[in-house]
Design an enzyme around this catalytic site. Structure first.
Site: not given
Length: 522
Positions: A432, A222, A347
């Protein structure tokens, strides 16, 4: 107008909350082990055959007159420093629902790192080194997260380093008063400067911990994955690492410039001036800025306040950061070292439908009159609604970077789509950050109900990532061979509950995003 990066940051925090589960508490070694670093002696410990040294300073505390300055050298010490417990986390707004957060005290005095290394320590056979850069939208997280405990990864034959870096306004802030102090040096991106200082510490020290300074792999997820891209492109970071892994690192964030306002994007200095005025500091008074209480600087980075007028992250300063990430790779400005990168299978798909719709609406101006062609490129309206933000922010940029970089260096492109057994029927794909706990070998940090297949998947991920660190070629005995990405072949390595396989990386909607997306909304 609200913009993509801020909405994305908020959405990802919500997603992390949805995926979080109770995580292991810090384990403290009872057996002590002393080692001398370049700055002074450390008293670490031994846990299950792994030496652990925590809370090691890599820079002077950035407090008082050192707030909003490049990291200063560590002051050496003479007596053994206790290094069996984590140090302070950097200031951040923790949320009670996010069980993945560290429980350490928070302070501006937070520039510490942690090292896990297999025993016995051998100076004649140095091991590859992996340096983890945590995510959290450049506003939260730490090197002491229970999801990224390093002992299990270290047992695979690597030296593992995790680190803290300044966050939010403490780490990413600009103001004319600060610029006036340092007309030549880097400004604004203090969190990135911290990461570079930590990598210099690794170069000076890691051989004492059994690590090879010539085989350092940086990896992050990230915001940490974005930081990997920033370091790949930053001239001051050149030569500090030999390979890189960017997990869900994106690349499409539009960065403000340090001093110059743009028609649709205020400069970092303008944003800093707005904050200073709200905080009661007027004019160019650097001392008054540094005297602000930490709670005032931190602010409340809530979903309501989270926008460019309240907070910013990386800016284009002309030294560390010379442009947007995709522009940098297109111009071949990156370090030409082996690169492993990719995204997760779903995600943002775990977000509520109304959030996805809102995020998509923020993106549509970027496509202008070509928006109907983009929508038509998706197999259905539902697929467009569900996947546009993920594809735009993660999937397409990873493929684009792979296509640019593969002409100059080995590149390995992946899609992680493993769904834990307890979540099947609830998740359509891997959301994610769901890969992080598996790479570190702690699937129980992702879900309290862990199956044997989950544990096998964690073993596979750890082996693939550490193999890349050892030999710059991801491989595992139980996995399909993973060749380097080739632009003409254009295949992605998928990792899922069905195993590993090579699939076409392209798709009509990804081509449409690449073709029609404008650098900025008209």
């Amino acid at each position: 107008m609200a913009r993509w990066p801020q909405w994305l940051s908020c959405a990802l925090l919500l997603l992390l909350a949805a995926c979080s589960a109770p995580v292991p508490q810090e384990r403290v070694a009872e057996q002590a082990l002393e080692l001398r670093s370049a700055d002074g002696p450390l008293r670490g410990g031994v846990l299950d055959g792994v030496a652990v040294f925590k809370n090691i300073p890599y820079a002077a505390p950035p407090v008082g007159a050192l707030r909003w300055r490049p990291p200063a050298p560590v002051q050496p010490w003479q007596e053994p420093r206790e290094a069996r417990r984590y140090g302070n986390d950097c200031w951040q707004n923790r949320k009670s629902w996010d069980r993945a957060m560290s429980a350490q005290p928070m302070s501006e005095d937070c520039l510490y790192l942690n090292v896990w290394t297999p025993l016995p320590l051998r100076g004649d056979k140095l091991l590859p080194v992996m340096v983890w850069i945590h995510g959290g939208a450049y506003a939260s997280g730490s090197g002491s997260s229970p999801l990224t405990v390093g002992d299990r990864l270290a047992r695979r034959g690597v030296v593992l380093v995790t680190l803290n870096y300044r966050l939010g306004r403490f780490g990413f802030f600009a103001h004319p008063a600060l610029s006036a102090e340092s007309r030549e040096g880097p400004l604004g991106n203090y969190g990135l400067m911290d990461q570079i200082a930590a990598l210099h510490w690794v170069q000076r020290n890691i051989a004492r911990f059994g690590g090879d300074p010539a085989r350092v792999t940086i990896f992050g997820e990230s915001a940490g994955g974005d930081a990997v891209h920033q370091l790949m492109l930053a001239p001051p970071a050149r030569g500090l690492f030999a390979a890189a892994i960017s997990q869900s690192g994106g690349g499409r964030a539009l960065l403000p410039r340090l001093r110059e306002d743009q028609p649709d994007l205020p400069s970092a200095q303008t944003l800093g001036q707005r904050f200073a005025q709200r905080a009661g500091v007027h004019g160019e008074d650097a001392a008054a800025l540094r005297a602000l209480p930490a709670a005032t600087v931190l602010g409340d980075l809530s979903l309501i306040e989270w926008d460019r007028q309240a907070w910013t992250a990386v800016c284009i300063d002309g030294q560390l950061v010379q442009g947007d990430v995709l522009e940098g790779y297109a111009a071949a400005r990156q370090a030409h070292v082996p690169l492993l990168l990719g995204s997760n299978g779903d995600e943002l798909g775990a977000l509520p439908r109304f959030v996805l719709r809102a995020m998509n609406q923020l993106l549509t101006p970027r496509f202008g009159a070509q928006l109907p062609q983009l929508i038509a490129a998706y197999p259905s309206a539902e697929a467009y609604e569900r996947n546009l933000s993920s594809d735009f922010g993660f999937v397409e940029p990873a493929r684009r970077i792979a296509r640019h970089a593969s002409a100059r260096q080995p590149v390995f492109l992946y899609r992680y789509d493993y769904v834990p057994q307890a979540q099947r029927g609830k998740w359509r794909g891997a959301p994610h950050a769901s890969d992080v706990a598996y790479i570190f070998g702690y699937p129980e940090a992702a879900d309290a109900d862990v199956s044997e297949q989950d544990r096998a998947q964690a073993s596979l991920m750890g082996e693939l990532w550490t193999a890349f660190a050892r030999q710059t070629q991801p491989a595992a005995a139980q996995a399909t061979p993973w060749p380097a990405y080739q632009r003409d072949d254009d295949r992605v390595y998928e990792i899922s509950a069905q195993g590993t396989r090579l699939l076409p990386a392209g798709a009509p909607w990804l081509e449409a995003i690449a073709r029609y997306a404008q650098p900025r909304a008209p």
